[in-house]
Design a protein around this motif. Sequence first.
Motif: not given
Length: 310
Positions: A284-286, A204-208, A148-150, A192-196, A113-115, A224-226
């Motif tokens: 990205v997150e737990v 939007r980031t393609e997240e599973a 918890v949230k951004s 958090r350090r940003f990662e590409p 996960t990002p530092a 759920p965003d996408s």
Amino acid sequence: MVEPAVILPSDPLLPRRVDPHFAWELAALRAVGGEHALLDHDALLAGDVEAAVRRVPTGGGPLWYRGWMIPTARYGRLAEALAARGRPLLTGPVAYATAHELPGWYRTFAPLTPASIWLPGTGWDRRALAAAAAELGGSGPAVVKDYVKSRKHEWAEACYVPELADLDALERVASRFAELQGEFLAGGLVLRRFEPFVRAADGRTEEARVWWLDGEPVLVGPHPDSPAHRVSPDLSAVRPLVRALGCRFVTTDLARRADTASATCSDPGPGAGPEGGAARWRVVEVGDGQVSELPSGVDVEALFRALLKA
Ligand SMILES: Nc1ncnc2c1ncn2[C@@H]1O[C@H](COP(=O)(O)OP(=O)(O)OP(=O)(O)O)[C@@H](O)[C@H]1O
Ligand SMILES: [Mg+2]
């Protein structure tokens, strides 16, 4: 063994009914033969825990929760009140906080996960921010959030820090974030350090989002965003960390690094191919599986079937 039931939030206007937002989850639970109980979420947040659990029948076996996020201190009170009614929550307060708040899961997931670094509470100042930025390497892009949230929808204003070395900008984004979160700021500030990550055409980031029960992935779907994204992440590196975390029901949001060449050259990992192997997938997150949003269109009956057997 008594099969677990699921406690869901009631409709604030019609307290004998489920909150409309969770009606489709209740329908899926019923379809697989599960029992449910109702929680008055507003009463819980207001501090009246007895009123919150009043509609929960006593002595019917353990409970999973599915519903809105609950602050960790309130979750502890809820767990006590339900246990007193003979309905213990299968995720206890310690496990809930571990998966729900970044400081709880970060060390376990650090390799994937990002530092990140965090400043508890809201009392931080420019000097604390400078020290935190320095610990993250002192330069390069970063992201702020709470435990918890951004504020990802206010990306430029309250989430993204283009350059950590620009202390004015860091302070501006962090302060705006804290201001917008107001009394709902959970725990403290996280940097958090940003990662590409790989992004879709809409930016939007393609997240599973992967749902884990007792260390096994029981549902893999999009974030759920996408909900239309179809992603099939390589879970080989994530699985041992989920097991190490030791929480029964959690989610992991996974994204692929866009700069695969460097990510996979240094550590190809098992199965690294043209589509990328374990080294490409980042956490990205737990989250706690009870309060992670379910994307529409996934096989939620399969999830409830697994929860009822657990
Ligand atoms: N370190 C990072 N590097 C790159 N992008 C990031 C990073 N952290 C967050 N993001 C982006 O910002 C979005 C929101 O971040 P994150 O998931 O941590 O916040 P959230 O508000 O908890 O979101 P969710 O809706 O998933 O609960 C992520 O989906 C991702 O696109
Ligand atoms: Mg997220």
